[in-house]
Every structure is written in structure tokens, then in C-alpha cells.
Design a protein around this motif. Structure first.
Motif, PDB file in Angstrom:
ATOM      1  N   ARG A 498       7.041  30.691  43.528  1.00  0.00           N
ATOM      2  CA  ARG A 498       6.105  31.779  43.921  1.00  0.00           C
ATOM      3  C   ARG A 498       6.955  32.854  44.793  1.00  0.00           C
ATOM      4  NH1 ARG A 498       0.723  31.896  46.185  1.00  0.00           N
ATOM      5  NH2 ARG A 498       0.415  33.191  48.117  1.00  0.00           N
ATOM      6  N   ARG A 499       7.933  32.317  45.746  1.00  0.00           N
ATOM      7  CA  ARG A 499       8.990  32.982  46.438  1.00  0.00           C
ATOM      8  C   ARG A 499      10.078  32.723  46.122  1.00  0.00           C
ATOM      9  NH1 ARG A 499       7.698  34.641  52.466  1.00  0.00           N
ATOM     10  NH2 ARG A 499       9.735  35.773  52.154  1.00  0.00           N
ATOM     11  N   LYS A 500      11.079  33.685  45.621  1.00  0.00           N
ATOM     12  CA  LYS A 500      12.616  33.217  45.049  1.00  0.00           C
ATOM     13  C   LYS A 500      13.554  33.147  46.107  1.00  0.00           C
ATOM     14  CE  LYS A 500      11.475  34.957  40.543  1.00  0.00           C
ATOM     15  NZ  LYS A 500      12.166  35.879  39.496  1.00  0.00           N
ATOM     16  N   GLU A 501      13.372  33.516  47.381  1.00  0.00           N
ATOM     17  CA  GLU A 501      14.376  33.404  48.484  1.00  0.00           C
ATOM     18  C   GLU A 501      14.778  31.986  48.965  1.00  0.00           C
ATOM     19  OE1 GLU A 501      11.465  36.684  49.690  1.00  0.00           O
ATOM     20  OE2 GLU A 501      11.253  34.868  48.844  1.00  0.00           O
ATOM     21  N   TYR A 502      16.209  31.932  49.432  1.00  0.00           N
ATOM     22  CA  TYR A 502      16.644  30.857  49.979  1.00  0.00           C
ATOM     23  C   TYR A 502      16.972  31.242  51.299  1.00  0.00           C
ATOM     24  CZ  TYR A 502      19.474  27.047  51.655  1.00  0.00           C
ATOM     25  OH  TYR A 502      19.955  25.834  52.408  1.00  0.00           O
ATOM     26  N   PHE A 503      16.503  30.833  52.721  1.00  0.00           N
ATOM     27  CA  PHE A 503      16.661  31.320  53.698  1.00  0.00           C
ATOM     28  C   PHE A 503      17.629  30.498  54.619  1.00  0.00           C
ATOM     29  CE2 PHE A 503      12.840  33.747  52.901  1.00  0.00           C
ATOM     30  CZ  PHE A 503      13.011  34.969  53.364  1.00  0.00           C
ATOM     31  N   LEU A 504      18.534  29.475  53.952  1.00  0.00           N
ATOM     32  CA  LEU A 504      19.303  28.735  54.708  1.00  0.00           C
ATOM     33  C   LEU A 504      18.443  27.662  55.706  1.00  0.00           C
ATOM     34  CD1 LEU A 504      22.199  31.091  55.562  1.00  0.00           C
ATOM     35  CD2 LEU A 504      22.534  29.425  53.827  1.00  0.00           C
ATOM     36  N   ARG A 505      17.281  27.418  55.172  1.00  0.00           N
ATOM     37  CA  ARG A 505      16.466  26.953  56.235  1.00  0.00           C
ATOM     38  C   ARG A 505      16.617  25.212  56.353  1.00  0.00           C
ATOM     39  NH1 ARG A 505      12.416  30.044  57.973  1.00  0.00           N
ATOM     40  NH2 ARG A 505      11.044  31.454  56.423  1.00  0.00           N
ATOM     41  N   PRO A 506      16.340  24.896  57.575  1.00  0.00           N
ATOM     42  CA  PRO A 506      16.652  23.219  57.869  1.00  0.00           C
ATOM     43  C   PRO A 506      15.630  22.279  57.505  1.00  0.00           C
ATOM     44  CG  PRO A 506      15.667  24.375  60.055  1.00  0.00           C
ATOM     45  CD  PRO A 506      15.598  25.683  58.869  1.00  0.00           C
ATOM     46  N   GLU A 507      14.268  22.594  57.431  1.00  0.00           N
ATOM     47  CA  GLU A 507      13.400  21.851  57.147  1.00  0.00           C
ATOM     48  C   GLU A 507      13.619  20.581  56.339  1.00  0.00           C
ATOM     49  OE1 GLU A 507      11.926  25.347  58.921  1.00  0.00           O
ATOM     50  OE2 GLU A 507      13.051  25.003  57.032  1.00  0.00           O
ATOM     51  N   THR A 508      14.147  20.886  54.951  1.00  0.00           N
ATOM     52  CA  THR A 508      14.414  19.831  54.176  1.00  0.00           C
ATOM     53  C   THR A 508      15.419  18.804  54.781  1.00  0.00           C
ATOM     54  OG1 THR A 508      13.307  21.082  52.290  1.00  0.00           O
ATOM     55  CG2 THR A 508      14.530  19.127  51.775  1.00  0.00           C
ATOM     56  N   VAL A 509      16.456  19.513  55.107  1.00  0.00           N
ATOM     57  CA  VAL A 509      17.601  18.641  55.668  1.00  0.00           C
ATOM     58  C   VAL A 509      17.243  17.954  56.645  1.00  0.00           C
ATOM     59  CG1 VAL A 509      19.889  19.011  56.844  1.00  0.00           C
ATOM     60  CG2 VAL A 509      19.345  20.386  54.826  1.00  0.00           C
ATOM     61  N   GLU A 510      16.421  18.528  57.505  1.00  0.00           N
ATOM     62  CA  GLU A 510      15.705  17.804  58.825  1.00  0.00           C
ATOM     63  C   GLU A 510      15.030  16.379  58.363  1.00  0.00           C
ATOM     64  OE1 GLU A 510      12.208  18.211  62.373  1.00  0.00           O
ATOM     65  OE2 GLU A 510      12.951  19.988  61.026  1.00  0.00           O
ATOM     66  N   SER A 511      14.373  16.635  57.271  1.00  0.00           N
ATOM     67  CA  SER A 511      13.621  15.357  56.651  1.00  0.00           C
ATOM     68  C   SER A 511      14.508  14.197  56.174  1.00  0.00           C
ATOM     69  CB  SER A 511      12.455  15.810  55.769  1.00  0.00           C
ATOM     70  OG  SER A 511      11.499  16.548  56.632  1.00  0.00           O
ATOM     71  N   MET A 512      15.708  14.919  55.507  1.00  0.00           N
ATOM     72  CA  MET A 512      16.649  13.982  54.967  1.00  0.00           C
ATOM     73  C   MET A 512      17.130  13.078  56.165  1.00  0.00           C
ATOM     74  SD  MET A 512      16.339  14.571  51.846  1.00  0.00           S
ATOM     75  CE  MET A 512      14.968  15.100  51.696  1.00  0.00           C
ATOM     76  N   TYR A 513      17.499  13.884  57.260  1.00  0.00           N
ATOM     77  CA  TYR A 513      17.878  13.112  58.276  1.00  0.00           C
ATOM     78  C   TYR A 513      17.055  11.967  58.935  1.00  0.00           C
ATOM     79  CZ  TYR A 513      19.345  12.440  63.329  1.00  0.00           C
ATOM     80  OH  TYR A 513      19.471  11.827  64.559  1.00  0.00           O
ATOM     81  N   MET A 514      15.778  12.503  59.262  1.00  0.00           N
ATOM     82  CA  MET A 514      14.749  11.575  59.896  1.00  0.00           C
ATOM     83  C   MET A 514      14.356  10.369  58.723  1.00  0.00           C
ATOM     84  SD  MET A 514      13.991  12.794  62.663  1.00  0.00           S
ATOM     85  CE  MET A 514      13.985  14.175  63.677  1.00  0.00           C
ATOM     86  N   LEU A 515      14.468  10.563  57.406  1.00  0.00           N
ATOM     87  CA  LEU A 515      13.998   9.518  56.589  1.00  0.00           C
ATOM     88  C   LEU A 515      15.405   8.738  56.555  1.00  0.00           C
ATOM     89  CD1 LEU A 515      12.263  11.623  53.738  1.00  0.00           C
ATOM     90  CD2 LEU A 515      11.416   9.732  54.711  1.00  0.00           C
ATOM     91  N   TRP A 516      16.618   8.990  56.630  1.00  0.00           N
ATOM     92  CA  TRP A 516      17.678   8.167  56.800  1.00  0.00           C
ATOM     93  C   TRP A 516      17.517   7.197  58.037  1.00  0.00           C
ATOM     94  CZ3 TRP A 516      21.620   5.286  55.859  1.00  0.00           C
ATOM     95  CH2 TRP A 516      22.663   5.099  56.614  1.00  0.00           C
ATOM     96  N   LYS A 517      17.311   7.796  59.145  1.00  0.00           N
ATOM     97  CA  LYS A 517      17.106   6.966  60.311  1.00  0.00           C
ATOM     98  C   LYS A 517      15.889   6.133  60.294  1.00  0.00           C
ATOM     99  CE  LYS A 517      20.472   8.809  62.678  1.00  0.00           C
ATOM    100  NZ  LYS A 517      21.788   7.614  62.838  1.00  0.00           N
ATOM    101  N   ALA A 518      14.862   6.436  59.687  1.00  0.00           N
ATOM    102  CA  ALA A 518      13.779   5.666  59.614  1.00  0.00           C
ATOM    103  C   ALA A 518      13.820   4.489  58.614  1.00  0.00           C
ATOM    104  CB  ALA A 518      12.378   6.363  59.422  1.00  0.00           C
ATOM    105  N   THR A 519      14.598   4.495  57.495  1.00  0.00           N
ATOM    106  CA  THR A 519      14.426   3.702  56.543  1.00  0.00           C
ATOM    107  C   THR A 519      16.031   3.041  56.223  1.00  0.00           C
ATOM    108  OG1 THR A 519      15.335   5.450  54.489  1.00  0.00           O
ATOM    109  CG2 THR A 519      12.725   4.997  55.157  1.00  0.00           C
ATOM    110  N   GLY A 520      16.954   3.592  56.653  1.00  0.00           N
ATOM    111  CA  GLY A 520      18.363   3.072  56.331  1.00  0.00           C
ATOM    112  C   GLY A 520      18.592   3.322  55.001  1.00  0.00           C
ATOM    113  N   ASP A 521      17.897   3.946  54.120  1.00  0.00           N
ATOM    114  CA  ASP A 521      18.195   4.106  52.677  1.00  0.00           C
ATOM    115  C   ASP A 521      19.134   5.314  52.518  1.00  0.00           C
ATOM    116  OD1 ASP A 521      18.235   4.604  50.019  1.00  0.00           O
ATOM    117  OD2 ASP A 521      16.189   3.851  49.565  1.00  0.00           O
ATOM    118  N   VAL A 522      20.460   5.027  51.981  1.00  0.00           N
ATOM    119  CA  VAL A 522      21.488   5.698  51.755  1.00  0.00           C
ATOM    120  C   VAL A 522      21.159   7.158  50.929  1.00  0.00           C
ATOM    121  CG1 VAL A 522      22.735   4.994  49.914  1.00  0.00           C
ATOM    122  CG2 VAL A 522      24.017   5.950  51.968  1.00  0.00           C
TER     123      VAL A 522
END
Length: 614
Positions: A498-522
């Protein structure tokens, strides 16, 4: 191990024929080595993640057609230290460009090597990045950045680098709070430098006129020199309810009851609001009556961080505000049952906007909403299982289905499935970087395979209930791992960009970090690394990193902007994702919505008396 040695001894006995003995011993050795390889690569087990430990687990069918989650891997390795160091180098590259071409202005324009003042002209990149420098051990950058801090006077117009003047009018309350006030407070928490606390308190005092509404909910903006706030009849949820953490922590540090009152007033309004007919906090609020203004429910722009702060305020204040926890659980109940959908082909789990009174969904997924898997993961990590009660009475659609499940499991499944989808929004793209918005398919095409009972689209909770009742087994719908689809085919991908921009945003990276801490899955670390590599390849320029105007063409088209949150959030979460020594433990700190860590605290008896805390 004794059995293996005994078998070898029997085979090597001189009373046996050598050829059969050699053949059999070779087979045993090969089988043993194969088992070792499978064990260490994770293919010998299905998974050790918690969803396989529930009552809903039955034997997997069609296992060859489904990619199952891999078990957790050993967390520590020299590779991760090297990757953390590369993120640190990326920060230095970006900040050096800012310092050379833009400081003390707000942000660097990395293609033209110019500056811009779009957030008050107080050097937002420097202030937003202070705690990132400290976490990375970049003391030299931090020390020279303090010169900008020392020069700040929030109540006066001051000369800027080019001899003109910074007009301190129309200061955006929300952005100023999360970037500047959050930056000062987090850096103070790490250093105990009184200058930072002084500036935080001065800024909060200067921003106080924004709260001068009949409800006490803050205005969108104000002239910080005159103290005159921008008048409006309503405000977005994110703008009015993403400052409680900052004011509560500042009250704890300064002992000022006025700061505490502002934070607790907002929490009181949110936790006592009558939202029984719509299920959760809506997007807009009346600033006079403090009542909901509309019935649009969202986890995207205009609402995201407010939902985040409900749980985080509870955690920050030492879990002493049960009303906040109750609101978080009521909100997530409604998210689980009414805002989560599955696409019909790939079974992608996604969150979207809905209108509650006349139910309809936009089926739009925003990059901003990809903080949600991380929020679910934070709750899983930080709350005891006993907190996940599902005995709240409700007449809202599908809420009754929650009673068939352990609520903790549903939160874990949602975190994992949403994290999978947010990751695929990157992995599917030709450049490996996620776009700003997509529209998800919600009607099956003729290509839907009749055997794929779990791929039908519609509300996620309905599919999960069908999965539970059917006894098909395996992981719940939307939670299974999926392979990227590189073809730009909406039918194959199950969504349209729908929108083609990539804004260097943190949200998905943040979730990768939180999921790593919560599950321990590499796998979450590996995915974060793939995202960082794509950033390095496609957004890095000579003096920093550039936003992508069009992220779906190769080479991508760049835009002359580098937002401060790239240094404050995106690179910080990547660095922490790859660090093994956990410098910011989620058991001791809570991140504000700009990734500024505040230490968890409890109100002292003196504070309770002074602030009238029950």
C-alpha cells in the motif's frame, strides 16, 4: 553411552568375521554422527517452545507440508559479539555524519549533507541518542554531545548554528516527550549526571501548559515560549496517553507531586473509561469531557504507543497499579478476539484497524503495528502465568471463546504468529526491507488448497477454535513458520503493498528483540541480523543512512532523511539483540516508546504519603 561402548567391544572381538564387523561398525558410527548433527541443528526435535507443552498438542499431520519452529539454540557465540560490534560501527558512522554536517540541529539530511530543524531545533538526534552511546561504550561521543545539552534553554529563542533563530513555537508535545524528555531521563538513569535530570525537569515544567485542558489530557502542541497550547476539541490516543512513564519516573526522581498527578490522572481516565460496548480504548478522545470520541480501534498510527504504555506503566511502577494490568488484559482480550485476522492463502496472522459499532475491518497492516508481537512477548516475559486470567465477563463477540484456552498460550501464539508476519514483510521484499503499509488479502482465491483446512482467512480466534476442536494437531493457525515469497504477486504473497517507503523504523526489530528474550529462540536473532544486513546494503550512504522512498525496486530510491529514531531505537534494539551480556535486563528496565530505558522502581512509603498513593 555404555550401550554404545559395549556394542563396539562386541564388534571388535577377534572371534568375529572382520568384514561384517567393519560394515556394522561403520553403520553405527554414521548413525551416531547423524544424530549428533541433528541434535545440534535442531532437526531431531520438533520444538521446546511452550505451545508444545499445552493440552492442545496432538501428533502433527502432514509435517512435510509445514515448516515447524526450530528449538532454541545456544545463545552465546563469538559471532554475536562480532555482529553487535558491526551495529556499533553503524551507529558511529551515522552519528559522525550527523555531528559533522548537522549538529547542533535536529537531523541530518544524508544525501545533501545538510541539516534540518523539524523537532524544535534542540538537536534531537543528539539527545535521542545519548543512552545509545552510553550502552555502546561510546563515551567520547557522549561527552561531546553534552555540549548541546548544556546549551539548551527551552523557554527562550536561541541563536542557531547559522546565525538565525530557532522559533520555539508549535512544539509537538508527544514527540518532545518521547525523544527529548525520554532521552534525558534514560541517560540520567545510566550516568546519574544531575545536568540531565535538571534538563528533564526544566523541559517537563515548560511542557506543563499542554495539560491545561478541562480533562487534564495534554494538547497536541504548544508554544513553549509563551506557554499557549494549541486548542483542539479532541486528541489521538497516542498523543494523550504516551507520557505517563516519563512523568511518573520524573516524579520519583524529583519528589514533585505535580508530576505524579499528571501521570496518574491519565491512567485514571483510561482505566475507568466506559469501553464495555467497543472492547478497548478507541483512537480519539474528547479533551474536555475525557470521553471516547469515536469507535475506531487500532494498534497503528495515532494509537500504538498508548496501548504499549498500559502494560509498561504497570511494570515501571513496580507492579503496584492493578488497574493498569486489568486494562492491559481487557485490551489484549479484545485484540485476540476481534482485531487479529488470518490471510486465506499463507495463513499470515496480522493486526488491523476495526470499527466496533458497525463492525468492519480495514485489513491494513502498518509497520508501526509491528511493535505488537514485542508487546505480547514483553508480557509473557515479565508477568507471572497467574496474571493471565480469563475470567473477565464480556458480551462482546468471540470473547467467550477465550475460556477454552490458557490465556498465556494465546498470548504466546499471537506474539509468535505476528512476529512471523512482520518478519515476512521484510523477507518477502527484493531488498529485504519492510514497507510502510500493506493491505492483506481477506478472501480466499481459487488456488486455496482443499487440504489446507487451517488456511481460510477471517478472525484468528475462530480458526484457532476450529483447530482446537478438530484435533488436527501441530501448531495453531498462523503460528507456523513460513518461507518468504519473493515474487511480487499479491495472490502468492497474500497482500498488496500500500505504501512503498522504508523509514528505517524500529518496530519489527524491537519485536525480534523481545521475542528473543521471551522465547530464547535464536531464529529471532538471525532474522534481526538479516534485516541489519539489508539496511547496510541498501540504506547506507557516505555520511549516514537514508530513508527509502521506494523500497520495492532494485536498486531502491532513497530520500534525503535520517530520522533520530534510527539511532535511538533501531540500532539500539539491534545492538541489544546481538549482545550476550544483556546490559539492559527486561527484569530491571522498561523501555519507553522511543526505546529509552527507565529503571523499574517502587513508590517508597514517603512517596505514597506525599502523592496520596493508595
Amino acid at each position: 553411552m555404555f550401550g554404545i561402548r559395549h556394542a563396539f567391544r562386541s564388534l571388535l572381538s577377534p572371534h568375529r568375521n572382520r568384514l561384517p564387523r567393519l560394515i556394522i561398525s561403520t553403520i553405527i558410527v554414521l548413525l551416531f554422527l547423524t544424530s549428533l548433527v541433528e541434535y545440534h541443528t535442531g532437526t531431531i526435535q520438533r520444538s521446546t517452545l511452550p505451545w508444545f507443552e499445552t493440552d492442545y498438542d496432538v501428533p502433527v499431520t502432514n509435517e512435510d507440508e509445514r515448516v515447524l519452529p526450530k528449538p532454541p539454540q545456544p545463545p552465546s557465540s563469538p559471532v554475536w559479539a562480532e555482529r553487535a560490534e558491526k551495529v556499533k560501527q553503524a551507529f558511529v558512522h551515522a552519528y559522525d555524519g550527523y555531528w559533522k554536517y548537522a549538529a547542533p540541529h535536529d537531523e541530518l539530511q544524508p544525501l545533501s549533507n545538510r541539516s534540518r530543524d523539524n523537532f524544535n531545533g534542540w538537536g534531537v538526534t543528539a539527545i535521542d541518542s545519548l543512552d545509545t552511546m552510553l550502552l555502546m561504550g561510546l563515551d567520547d561521543l557522549y561527552i561531546k554531545s553534552l555540549e548541546i545539552v548544556k546549551s539548551l534553554n527551552f523557554k527562550e529563542e536561541s541563536p542557531n548554528k547559522n546565525g538565525g533563530y530557532i522559533a520555539n513555537y508549535n512544539v509537538m508535545f508527544f514527540e518532545t516527550v518521547i525523544r527529548y524528555l525520554g532521552g534525558f531521563l534514560a541517560a540520567y538513569a545510566i550516568t546519574n549526571d544531575q545536568l540531565l535530570l535538571q534538563k528533564a525537569d526544566e523541559l517537563a515544567e515548560a511542557l506543563n501548559p499542554a495539560f491545561e485542558t478541562k480533562s487534564g489530557l495534554p494538547m497536541f502542541s504548544l508554544n513553549i515560549v509563551t506557554g499557549k497550547a494549541y486548542t483542539a476539541s479532541s486528541g489521538s490516543l497516542a498523543e494523550i496517553a504516551s507520557c505517563q512513564m516519563e512523568w511518573a519516573y520524573l516524579a520519583h526522581l524529583t519528589g514533585k507531586k505535580a508530576h505524579y498527578d499528571k501521570a496518574t490522572n491519565i491512567q485514571r481516565i483510561l482505566t475507568t473509561a466506559n469501553i464495555s460496548t467497543i472492547g478497548m480504548l478507541p483512537n480519539r478522545w474528547d479533551l474536555t469531557t475525557s470521553l471516547p470520541w469515536d469507535d475506531r480501534l487500532s494498534l497503528g498510527a495515532g494509537a500504538d504507543s498508548a496501548h504499549e504504555y498500559i502494560l509498561k506503566y504497570y511494570l515501571l511502577t513496580g507492579r503496584t497499579d492493578p488497574a493498569s494490568l486489568d486494562l492491559y488484559l481487557r485490551t489484549t482480550d479484545h485484540i485476540l478476539t476481534n482485531l487479529l485476522y488470518l490471510t486465506p492463502e499463507r495463513s499470515l496472522l496480522y493486526i488491523t484497524d476495526v470499527w466496533s459499532i458497525e463492525p468492519k475491518a480495514s485489513h491494513k497492516l502498518e509497520h508501526l503495528s509491528c511493535f505488537l508481537p514485542g508487546l505480547f512477548a514483553l508480557g509473557i516475559h515479565s508477568l507471572p502465568k497467574s496474571a493471565f486470567t480469563n475470567d473477565r465477563a464480556s458480551t462482546l463477540p468471540r470473547h467467550d471463546l477465550l475460556k477454552s484456552y490458557a490465556l498465556y498460550d494465546l498470548h504466546l501464539w499471537a506474539a509468535t504468529g505476528l512476529g512471523e508476519t512482520c518478519w515476512l514483510m521484510y523477507a518477502d521484499q527484493i531488498n529485504g526491507l519492510g514497507t510502510e503499509e500493506v493491505t492483506m488479502n481477506y478472501q480466499p482465491s481459487e488456488r486455496t488448497h482443499p487440504k489446507d483446512w487451517h488456511v481460510k482467512g477471517g478472525h484468528w480466534i475462530n480458526a484457532v477454535e476450529e483447530w482446537r476442536v478438530s484435533g488436527v494437531g501441530g501448531v495453531p493457525p498462523g503460528v507456523e513458520e513460513k518461507l518468504p515469497v519473493k515474487e511480487d504477486d499479491p495472490l502468492k504473497r497474500d497482500y498488496k503493498i500500500r505504501r512503498k517507503e522504508y523509514f528505517l523504523r524500529p518496530e519489527t526489530v524491537e519485536s525480534m528483540y523481545m521475542l528473543w528474550k521471551a522465547t530464547g529462540d535464536v531464529k529471532w536473532r538471525e532474522r534481526g541480523w538479516a534485516m541489519f544486513e539489508a539496511m547496510e546494503k541498501h540504506t547506507k550512504v557516505d555520511s549516514g543512512y537514508a530513508i527509502l522512498e521506494d523500497a520495492v525496486i532494485s536498486p531502491p530510491k532513497k530520500r534525503d532523511e535520517m530520522m533520530s529514531f534510527f539511532l535511538a531505537e533501531t540500532l539500539k534494539y539491534l545492538y541489544l539483540l546481538f549482545k550476550d551480556d544483556d546490559p539492559i535486563s527486561l527484569d530491571k528496565y522498561v523501555f519507553n516508546t522511543e526505546a529509552h530505558p527507565f529503571p523499574i522502581f517502587s513508590w517508597s512509603p514517603t512517596e505514597r504519603r506525599k502523592f496520596n498513593i493508595p
